[in-house]
Enzyme design. Structure first.
Site, PDB file in Angstrom:
ATOM      1  N   ASP A  35       2.149  35.056 -34.399  1.00 48.91           N
ATOM      2  CA  ASP A  35       1.494  35.630 -35.574  1.00 48.91           C
ATOM      3  C   ASP A  35       1.919  37.085 -35.679  1.00 48.91           C
ATOM      4  O   ASP A  35       1.626  37.897 -34.803  1.00 48.91           O
ATOM      5  CB  ASP A  35      -0.026  35.522 -35.451  1.00 48.91           C
ATOM      6  CG  ASP A  35      -0.745  36.114 -36.650  1.00 48.91           C
ATOM      7  OD1 ASP A  35      -0.594  35.570 -37.753  1.00 48.91           O
ATOM      8  OD2 ASP A  35      -1.435  37.149 -36.491  1.00 48.91           O
TER       9      ASP A  35
ATOM     10  N   CYS B 274     -16.896  30.453 -36.457  1.00 48.01           N
ATOM     11  CA  CYS B 274     -16.792  29.271 -37.309  1.00 48.01           C
ATOM     12  C   CYS B 274     -18.188  28.746 -37.630  1.00 48.01           C
ATOM     13  O   CYS B 274     -19.028  28.572 -36.733  1.00 48.01           O
ATOM     14  CB  CYS B 274     -15.958  28.192 -36.617  1.00 48.01           C
ATOM     15  SG  CYS B 274     -15.835  26.641 -37.543  1.00 48.01           S
TER      16      CYS B 274
ATOM     17  N   CYS C 175     -10.289  27.130 -38.504  1.00 51.87           N
ATOM     18  CA  CYS C 175     -10.758  27.146 -37.108  1.00 51.87           C
ATOM     19  C   CYS C 175      -9.809  26.304 -36.269  1.00 51.87           C
ATOM     20  O   CYS C 175      -9.561  25.136 -36.586  1.00 51.87           O
ATOM     21  CB  CYS C 175     -12.188  26.608 -37.029  1.00 51.87           C
ATOM     22  SG  CYS C 175     -12.813  26.449 -35.334  1.00 51.87           S
TER      23      CYS C 175
ATOM     24  N   CYS D  48     -12.085  23.080 -34.599  1.00 51.97           N
ATOM     25  CA  CYS D  48     -12.524  21.929 -35.398  1.00 51.97           C
ATOM     26  C   CYS D  48     -11.745  21.766 -36.688  1.00 51.97           C
ATOM     27  O   CYS D  48     -12.002  20.817 -37.446  1.00 51.97           O
ATOM     28  CB  CYS D  48     -14.015  22.046 -35.703  1.00 51.97           C
ATOM     29  SG  CYS D  48     -14.435  23.446 -36.777  1.00 51.97           S
TER      30      CYS D  48
ATOM     31  N   ASP E  31      -6.079  37.093 -34.779  1.00 53.47           N
ATOM     32  CA  ASP E  31      -4.635  36.881 -34.589  1.00 53.47           C
ATOM     33  C   ASP E  31      -4.353  35.715 -33.653  1.00 53.47           C
ATOM     34  O   ASP E  31      -3.422  34.928 -33.881  1.00 53.47           O
ATOM     35  CB  ASP E  31      -3.997  38.162 -34.056  1.00 53.47           C
ATOM     36  CG  ASP E  31      -4.148  39.327 -35.021  1.00 53.47           C
ATOM     37  OD1 ASP E  31      -4.246  39.061 -36.230  1.00 53.47           O
ATOM     38  OD2 ASP E  31      -4.172  40.488 -34.571  1.00 53.47           O
TER      39      ASP E  31
ATOM     40  N   GLU F 126       5.313  32.112 -39.355  1.00 49.46           N
ATOM     41  CA  GLU F 126       4.898  31.902 -40.737  1.00 49.46           C
ATOM     42  C   GLU F 126       5.957  32.428 -41.675  1.00 49.46           C
ATOM     43  O   GLU F 126       6.598  33.446 -41.398  1.00 49.46           O
ATOM     44  CB  GLU F 126       3.561  32.616 -40.985  1.00 49.46           C
ATOM     45  CG  GLU F 126       2.951  32.335 -42.337  1.00 49.46           C
ATOM     46  CD  GLU F 126       1.608  33.012 -42.518  1.00 49.46           C
ATOM     47  OE1 GLU F 126       0.982  32.818 -43.568  1.00 49.46           O
ATOM     48  OE2 GLU F 126       1.203  33.757 -41.601  1.00 49.46           O
TER      49      GLU F 126
ATOM     50  N   CYS G  33     -18.437  24.712 -35.972  1.00 51.59           N
ATOM     51  CA  CYS G  33     -18.628  24.460 -34.538  1.00 51.59           C
ATOM     52  C   CYS G  33     -19.189  25.654 -33.789  1.00 51.59           C
ATOM     53  O   CYS G  33     -19.522  25.547 -32.610  1.00 51.59           O
ATOM     54  CB  CYS G  33     -17.321  24.016 -33.891  1.00 51.59           C
ATOM     55  SG  CYS G  33     -16.015  25.271 -33.957  1.00 51.59           S
TER      56      CYS G  33
END
Length: 430
Positions: free
Chosen positions: A208, A373, A354, A357, A383, A292, A376
């Site tokens: 990232d 989150c 997340c 989950c 990051d 990315e 969950c």
């Protein structure tokens, strides 16, 4: 000199060395840089004028014939002091620039200026003499066309013994340093495959890219942003003030300009060395690397209107991070050493999803570095969570591509999600 065809499986690699020319060599190179720039501009004017006035398309062959006339003309006879091989390569670069323009890969070629354009000259095999040193294989006595003495090259490392460079490029940066880049075609041995211990799964890492930390890995390791421009900002500001106090065209102004150029050269060298070491370590330790797809050009849109100062600082930090250089190094190193670089689609919600989950959360402000989150209750580092999501999505795309390949074919060096045919949406969560 005999022509050499490219061997199957050979790859092109550039070895860059610094050299120190004598006074005579420096003067001849100064003429060469100026002649290459002049020929490029004249070729550009010829091609543009022919199309604007007569709608005639002029190509590389016509500009080469025009070059012969320029060299024989009395007003431009000084072109004969420069090797014709170098001038032809300048016209070939112009032709390549037009090819990229017609393919809509770049803008229309522009004229080269003495103060802003890069001083460079390209020598093919007929434009230099390469005599390998028998006592030090991989080094040689290099003599350029129109020069009598070989260059004083500092061989920091050896080239593959017995290989003759395809071409040489001589450059001079703004700090006045001369560099020799030798392009060779060699077989690069791929690194052994890396698997997760105890399994047959390829070892993957998610990267990232950011500004708080330059790179964050899915395992939690972060590479600090060196912020070199900020580190040397005070010294650069002082030198810039000194520069504006000097009289234009004076020797004192030129001295200050050289000091500024040397400082920028130092910043660039430190940045490239850091990224080179980091990317080499990543390629050696992992089989699949996932990043990315960033639109750096759109991120660097001009700062205008309200908040332009903040946007200008953000643009400066993005340029200082050199994401493009990092991705460029990862791309060619994966191709060399048998690794795979997976480029996930830029619209993939790596930050908001997340990693535990796979629930998609709300949009997060840049200032939010941790979030919990709602599904969950897991707490994530912004990051690290994004890097984990990128790794999982990259492995999914990697399996999707490799499962369709024949058993005897190796995985491609680059997998881009936006280039895959058909739907490549995420699999349903079970």
């Amino acid at each position: 000199m005999k022509s050499r065809t490219k061997e199957p499986g050979a790859q092109q690699r550039v070895y860059r060395f610094r050299f120190y020319p004598t006074k005579t060599q420096a003067e001849q190179l100064e003429k060469t840089f100026g002649a290459c720039r002049w020929v490029y501009n004249e070729g550009l004017a010829l091609r543009s004028g022919a199309w604007e006035r007569h709608r005639v398309s002029v190509g590389f062959a016509e500009t080469c014939r025009a070059l012969t006339g320029w060299r024989r003309a009395s007003g431009t006879g000084w072109l004969q002091e420069v090797s014709s091989v170098v001038l032809q390569q300048s016209l070939r670069q112009l032709d390549q620039a037009y090819t990229r323009f017609f393919k809509r890969m770049s803008k229309h070629p522009k004229r080269k200026k003495k103060r802003t354009s890069k001083d460079a000259a390209t020598y093919v095999r007929t434009g230099f003499r390469w005599v390998e040193d028998p006592e030090r294989p991989g080094t040689a006595r290099v003599t350029l066309a129109k020069q009598a003495q070989p260059l004083d090259v500092r061989w920091s490392r050896a080239l593959p013994a017995g290989l003759l460079p395809v071409r040489l490029s001589v450059t001079r940066d703004r700090a006045g340093r001369y560099f020799l880049a030798a392009l060779v075609e060699e077989r690069i041995t791929a690194l052994p495959a890396v698997f997760v211990p105890g399994t047959g799964e390829p070892k993957a890492v998610g990267l990232d890219l950011g500004l708080a930390s330059l790179v964050t890995l899915d395992e939690g390791m972060k590479l600090d942003h060196p912020r070199l421009l900020k580190r040397y900002a005070e010294r650069l500001a002082r030198l810039q003030r000194d520069l504006h106090r000097k009289v234009r065209g004076s020797q004192n102004r030129e001295k200050v300009r050289r000091r500024i150029a040397r400082l920028y050269a130092l910043i660039g060298d430190v940045r490239r060395d850091m990224l080179d070491q980091f990317t080499t370590c990543l390629v050696r330790e992992n089989q699949v690397l996932v990043v990315e797809d960033l639109s750096i050009a759109s991120l660097l849109r001009p700062a205008r209107g309200k908040g332009r100062r903040r946007k200008a600082r953000l643009n400066r930090a993005i340029r200082d991070a050199a994401w493009g250089e990092l991705l460029r190094q990862l791309r060619y190193k994966c191709e060399w050493y048998g690794r795979t670089l997976v480029i996930v689609d830029r619209f993939f919600p790596s930050t908001r999803r997340c990693s535990a989950c796979h629930a998609k959360g709300p949009k997060l402000d840049v200032s939010v570095r941790e979030w919990a989150c709602d599904g969950c209750g897991a707490t994530h580092d912004r990051d690290v969570n994004a890097a984990v999501n990128l790794r999982d999505e990259g492995l999914r795309l990697y399996r999707l591509v490799t499962s369709a390949l024949p058993a005897d074919r190796r995985a491609p060096s680059v997998i881009r999600a936006s280039a895959l045919p058909g739907p490549v949406g995420p699999l349903p969560v079970v």
